[in-house]
Design a protein around this motif. Structure first.
Motif, PDB file in Angstrom:
ATOM      1  N   MET A   1      69.987 -65.017  -1.399  1.00  0.00           N
ATOM      2  CA  MET A   1      68.568 -64.768  -1.119  1.00  0.00           C
ATOM      3  C   MET A   1      67.736 -66.034  -1.281  1.00  0.00           C
ATOM      4  SD  MET A   1      67.915 -60.900  -2.544  1.00  0.00           S
ATOM      5  CE  MET A   1      69.038 -59.578  -2.019  1.00  0.00           C
ATOM      6  N   ALA A   2      68.101 -66.888  -2.215  1.00  0.00           N
ATOM      7  CA  ALA A   2      67.394 -68.168  -2.343  1.00  0.00           C
ATOM      8  C   ALA A   2      67.593 -69.014  -1.093  1.00  0.00           C
ATOM      9  CB  ALA A   2      67.877 -68.915  -3.582  1.00  0.00           C
ATOM     10  N   ALA A   3      68.809 -69.016  -0.566  1.00  0.00           N
ATOM     11  CA  ALA A   3      69.071 -69.763   0.673  1.00  0.00           C
ATOM     12  C   ALA A   3      68.306 -69.149   1.841  1.00  0.00           C
ATOM     13  CB  ALA A   3      70.568 -69.774   0.959  1.00  0.00           C
ATOM     14  N   ALA A   4      68.257 -67.812   1.881  1.00  0.00           N
ATOM     15  CA  ALA A   4      67.507 -67.144   2.949  1.00  0.00           C
ATOM     16  C   ALA A   4      66.028 -67.491   2.862  1.00  0.00           C
ATOM     17  CB  ALA A   4      67.710 -65.635   2.854  1.00  0.00           C
ATOM     18  N   ALA A   5      65.491 -67.545   1.659  1.00  0.00           N
ATOM     19  CA  ALA A   5      64.091 -67.903   1.491  1.00  0.00           C
ATOM     20  C   ALA A   5      63.837 -69.328   1.975  1.00  0.00           C
ATOM     21  CB  ALA A   5      63.686 -67.762   0.028  1.00  0.00           C
ATOM     22  N   GLU A   6      64.740 -70.240   1.640  1.00  0.00           N
ATOM     23  CA  GLU A   6      64.591 -71.620   2.092  1.00  0.00           C
ATOM     24  C   GLU A   6      64.625 -71.686   3.613  1.00  0.00           C
ATOM     25  OE1 GLU A   6      66.576 -76.006   1.126  1.00  0.00           O
ATOM     26  OE2 GLU A   6      67.271 -74.218   0.057  1.00  0.00           O
ATOM     27  N   ALA A   7      65.530 -70.928   4.213  1.00  0.00           N
ATOM     28  CA  ALA A   7      65.613 -70.914   5.675  1.00  0.00           C
ATOM     29  C   ALA A   7      64.382 -70.274   6.296  1.00  0.00           C
ATOM     30  CB  ALA A   7      66.883 -70.181   6.115  1.00  0.00           C
ATOM     31  N   HIS A   8      63.853 -69.225   5.664  1.00  0.00           N
ATOM     32  CA  HIS A   8      62.609 -68.638   6.165  1.00  0.00           C
ATOM     33  C   HIS A   8      61.480 -69.659   6.148  1.00  0.00           C
ATOM     34  CE1 HIS A   8      58.954 -66.327   6.566  1.00  0.00           C
ATOM     35  NE2 HIS A   8      58.541 -66.948   5.475  1.00  0.00           N
ATOM     36  N   HIS A   9      61.320 -70.354   5.047  1.00  0.00           N
ATOM     37  CA  HIS A   9      60.229 -71.322   4.950  1.00  0.00           C
ATOM     38  C   HIS A   9      60.376 -72.430   5.992  1.00  0.00           C
ATOM     39  CE1 HIS A   9      58.440 -69.431   1.536  1.00  0.00           C
ATOM     40  NE2 HIS A   9      59.473 -69.632   0.743  1.00  0.00           N
TER      41      HIS A   9
END
Length: 320
Positions: free
Chosen positions: A159-167
């Protein structure tokens, strides 16, 4: 015009299909969570891995009035990337596919080891450059997963990686909630700690945990709520769905609801005698219209996914 038409290269928010970006207004009636291709060691003998049956299921969905399907199959689970553009063109169905990562149990340890260090970079590349490299179809969403009433280390890392990709990209994040649980924990992590706007999060499988209080709290937070599994015979919660959705609508949250089929086994496809994708429109839609009104169900199948999956697409280096 449905999502199957040529990419229109919209200048505003766009939905990223396997044939290119389209304007949200062009999406049409959408199955917001399903699978054309899927394989996992957790589902032995139930693989969705043949193009012919996928094409037949798309044709059946189109005949029932469908225009678009969002495939939530993430990285490493047999997404059928080589087949998706052809299937979209031939079926006339717009297809959105996912990047992301499921629970660790769905992968061999060595497969996770290969991507663990730079998950965000993988997600961004698949969203912006193409799956399998430049020129391949681009993903239009990020799929991640929690556990049963829990978020283990793998889920938090993913989820941290997904958040980084979202940003970096603007992509929406869809979350597999194990048996529909953990919705508020997911929002605390993604939105509270990682800075994702709640409107860029889709919480999946809420039909499997018909807790109306949790549903309302998640909707009040601003997340999208996906009720996605009428094809799943072992989840006996369909009979509660009209009441759950009516409660959300009565509280003013009808614009937060998404519907999908989540077909994960060959036997569940309509072309093999199961309910499959057409069930969403032939049986579930009219049943919900009786409880909610036809206009709201139409918006749930069209306007809501058009907003949920649209993004102001951008790209910036993740720094990973």
């Amino acid at each position: 015009m449905g999502a199957s038409g040529p990419a229109t290269h919209p200048t505003g928010p766009a939905i990223r299909t396997v044939l290119g970006d389209i304007a949200p207004a062009d999406l049409g009636i959408c199955d917001a969570h399903d699978h054309l291709f899927l394989r996992s060691p957790q589902l032995p003998g139930q693989e969705l891995d043949e193009a012919g049956p996928a094409a037949a299921e798309l044709a059946a969905f189109r005949a029932a009035g469908g225009a678009a399907v969002v495939q939530w199959t993430p990285y490493g689970m047999g997404r059928g990337i080589a087949e998706l553009p052809r299937l979209a063109r031939e079926s006339g169905i717009g297809i959105v596919t996912a990047t992301g990562l499921h629970q660790a149990a769905h992968y061999a340890p060595e497969a996770l080891e290969r991507v663990h260090a730079d998950l965000a970079g993988l997600f961004v590349a698949e969203l912006t450059e193409g799956i399998g490299g430049s020129g391949g179809p681009r993903a239009g969403m990020i799929k991640v997963a929690g556990g049963f009433h829990s978020l283990d280390g793998h889920a938090r890392h993913t989820m941290a990686a997904a958040a980084e990709a979202h940003h970096a990209t603007g992509a929406v994040i869809g979350v597999h909630l194990e048996l529909g649980t953990g919705a508020l924990d997911v929002l605390d992590l993604l939105c509270g700690e990682l800075g994702i706007p709640p409107g860029r999060v889709i919480l999946g499988h809420l039909n499997r945990s018909p807790d109306l209080t949790v549903h309302r709290l998640a909707a009040e937070a601003g997340a999208y709520l996906a009720f996605d599994g009428p094809s799943r015979a072992h989840h006996a919660t369909d009979w509660r769905l009209p009441d759950a959705l009516a409660a959300l609508a009565d509280a003013g949250h009808g614009d937060r609801i998404l519907l999908g089929g989540d077909t994960t086994a060959a036997g569940a496809r309509s072309v093999n005698g199961g309910p499959g994708m057409p069930h969403l429109l032939r049986r579930l839609g009219p049943r919900l219209a009786h409880a909610l009104g036809k206009d709201l169900v139409t918006r749930i199948l069209t306007a809501n996914p058009a907003r949920a999956f649209a993004a102001d697409w951008r790209w910036a280096a993740t720094g990973s």
